[in-house]
Write an enzyme that holds these catalytic residues in place. Structure first.
Site, PDB file in Angstrom:
ATOM      1  N   ASN A 216     -36.333  20.054 -18.531  1.00 59.51           N
ATOM      2  CA  ASN A 216     -36.630  21.069 -19.543  1.00 59.51           C
ATOM      3  C   ASN A 216     -37.703  21.998 -18.986  1.00 59.51           C
ATOM      4  O   ASN A 216     -38.845  21.600 -18.811  1.00 59.51           O
ATOM      5  CB  ASN A 216     -37.112  20.371 -20.820  1.00 59.51           C
ATOM      6  CG  ASN A 216     -37.419  21.333 -21.954  1.00 59.51           C
ATOM      7  OD1 ASN A 216     -37.689  22.505 -21.740  1.00 59.51           O
ATOM      8  ND2 ASN A 216     -37.396  20.818 -23.165  1.00 59.51           N
TER       9      ASN A 216
ATOM     10  N   HIS B  21     -30.516  25.802 -24.590  1.00 55.88           N
ATOM     11  CA  HIS B  21     -31.797  25.369 -24.057  1.00 55.88           C
ATOM     12  C   HIS B  21     -31.649  23.923 -23.617  1.00 55.88           C
ATOM     13  O   HIS B  21     -31.131  23.094 -24.360  1.00 55.88           O
ATOM     14  CB  HIS B  21     -32.871  25.509 -25.133  1.00 55.88           C
ATOM     15  CG  HIS B  21     -34.146  24.789 -24.811  1.00 55.88           C
ATOM     16  ND1 HIS B  21     -34.801  24.954 -23.604  1.00 55.88           N
ATOM     17  CD2 HIS B  21     -34.873  23.884 -25.523  1.00 55.88           C
ATOM     18  CE1 HIS B  21     -35.879  24.182 -23.598  1.00 55.88           C
ATOM     19  NE2 HIS B  21     -35.946  23.526 -24.742  1.00 55.88           N
TER      20      HIS B  21
ATOM     21  N   CYS C 263     -39.889  27.520 -26.404  1.00 56.99           N
ATOM     22  CA  CYS C 263     -38.665  27.379 -25.606  1.00 56.99           C
ATOM     23  C   CYS C 263     -37.619  28.431 -25.949  1.00 56.99           C
ATOM     24  O   CYS C 263     -36.655  28.608 -25.194  1.00 56.99           O
ATOM     25  CB  CYS C 263     -38.064  25.987 -25.801  1.00 56.99           C
ATOM     26  SG  CYS C 263     -39.138  24.639 -25.246  1.00 56.99           S
TER      27      CYS C 263
END
Length: 346
Positions: free
Chosen positions: A303, A273, A130
Site C-alpha cells: 500500500n 487503491h 489514500c
C-alpha cells in the site's frame, strides 16, 4: 445492483456530471530499495513466510534515509510528461495529491515544483489521504473543463515506511513507498477520453481509525506532556476500517455507476487503491468481476498511500492492459474514513 439501504447519515445525491477531460500521460517511480517480507520475518523473529501469509505482500519498495517524496514525485512527473509527449513548459498547474508530507510546511507541491525547476506556474496540494489522486482528478477536472488550466500535472508521492510501528504487524506489514503522476488536459487532438462521473464521501466517525497523530498543531512537541515519538507513528484499526467501509460501499458504488450511466458489465478495468489483500479480495468478490479485470499490484508494491492507485493505473497502461477507449472504474478508501471513485473513458 445491491439492495443494502443508504447508511444512516448518508444523503443520496447525484455525482459529478461528465467532463471532456482526459489523461494525456501517466508515469510512476519507486525508490531503489526493496524490503521483502522474508526480511521482515527475520527482523521480527518470525517463521519464514509468516508476514507474506499475514499480509499478502511479497516485497515492497522502500525509501532510503536520503530519499524524499518530492524527488520521487519529480521522477514520476517527468515520466508522465514523456508519455504525454510534453515538456515542463507545457504545464500551467502542478497539484500534489500526496497522503503524507515531506515536511510540515510548505506544501508538497512547492517542493516538487522546486525539484522540477518549474517557473511561473502555481502549485498546491489536494490531500485526501489514500484518495488524493481521485480527489485531485475530480477537483481539477472542473478547472480544466472551465478553461482555467489547460494541462495540470497531478503528482502523488508518499514515503510511508519511516512512520511504521513495527510492534503493530497489521500496519507495518503492508506499506511501501513510491510516486505516480498524470497529465490532465481537455479531450481532443486524437485523445477522446472523458470523466463520466466522480464522487467522494467522508464518514468521519472513522476519523480515528487510520491516523498519524503528530505532524500538526494538535500534538506539537510544545503542547504535549508525554513522549512525542509514538505520536509520529502510523496507527490503524484494520478490522474496523474494513467493517465501516464495506457498510457504505454498496450504496456509494450504486450512486457512482448510476451517475455515469453504466453498469459493471460496461467497465473494462477496475483500478483500486491497493489498500490490503483483504480489501482487494473483498472488492473482486463483491463486484463479481474476477481477478482478470482488476488491476492488482499489491503483492510487489504493498500500500503506497495516495501513490498506490495511480501507480497501478500507470503499470496497467504501460504493460498494455489498459488502452485508449477502455472504460475504467477508479475506486478506493482512505483515512477520514473516506470513499472515492471515478468512472472514466481512458
Amino acid at each position: 445492483m445491491w439492495s443494502e439501504p443508504v447508511a444512516r447519515g448518508a444523503t443520496p445525491r447525484a455525482t459529478s456530471a461528465a467532463r471532456a477531460v482526459c489523461l494525456l500521460g501517466t508515469g510512476h517511480a519507486v525508490p531503489s530499495g526493496v524490503l521483502t517480507s522474508e526480511a521482515v520475518d527475520h527482523r521480527l523473529g518470525l517463521a519464514p513466510g509468516a508476514i507474506e501469509r499475514l499480509s499478502g505482500v511479497r516485497q515492497r519498495p522502500v525509501a532510503s534515509r536520503t530519499d524524499t517524496a518530492a524527488r520521487l514525485g519529480a521522477q514520476a512527473a517527468r515520466r508522465a510528461l514523456e508519455a504525454a509527449g510534453l515538456g515542463l513548459g507545457d504545464i500551467d498547474c502542478l497539484v500534489a495529491a500526496s497522503g503524507t508530507m515531506d515536511q510540515g510546511m510548505p506544501s508538497n507541491a512547492a517542493l516538487i515544483h522546486r525539484e522540477l525547476g518549474l517557473r511561473g506556474v502555481p502549485g498546491f496540494d489536494v490531500n485526501a489521504s489514500c484518495l488524493g489522486f481521485i480527489a485531485a482528478l475530480d477537483t481539477l477536472s472542473w478547472a480544466v473543463q472551465a478553461g482555467r488550466y489547460r494541462r495540470v500535472l497531478v503528482v502523488a508521492a508518499d514515503i510511508a515506511s519511516c512512520g511504521l510501528d513495527w510492534n503493530h504487524l497489521e500496519a507495518s506489514a503492508i506499506f511501501g513507498d513510491g510516486a505516480a503522476a498524470a497529465v490532465l488536459a481537455p479531450s481532443g487532438d486524437g485523445v477522446g477520453g472523458r470523466i463520466l462521473a466522480a464522487d467522494l464521501l467522508t464518514i468521519s466517525e472513522g476519523a480515528h481509525l487510520c491516523q498519524i497523530p503528530a505532524g500538526g498543531s494538535r500534538h506539537h512537541p510544545t503542547r504535549i506532556d508525554g513522549a512525542f515519538e509514538p505520536l509520529a507513528l502510523f496507527h490503524m484499526d484494520g478490522p474496523r476500517v474494513f467493517k465501516l467501509a464495506t457498510r457504505y460501499l454498496p450504496d456509494f458504488l450504486d450512486r457512482l455507476l448510476g451517475a455515469a450511466g453504466v453498469t459493471l458489465r460496461d467497465i473494462d478495468w477496475v483500478v483500486p487503491h491497493q489498500a490490503s489483500r483483504l480489501a482487494m479480495t473483498h472488492l473482486s468478490r463483491r463486484l463479481g468481476m474476477g481477478d482478470e479485470r482488476v488491476v492488482d499490484i499489491f503483492s510487489d508494491h504493498g500500500n503506497q498511500i495516495a501513490a498506490s492507485l495511480p501507480t497501478a493505473l500507470d503499470t496497467a497502461v504501460r504493460d498494455g492492459r489498459i488502452r485508449r477507449g477502455h472504460r475504467l472504474l477508479l475506486l478506493g478508501t482512505g483515512a477520514g474514513l473516506s470513499l472515492g471513485g471515478v468512472v472514466m473513458e481512458f
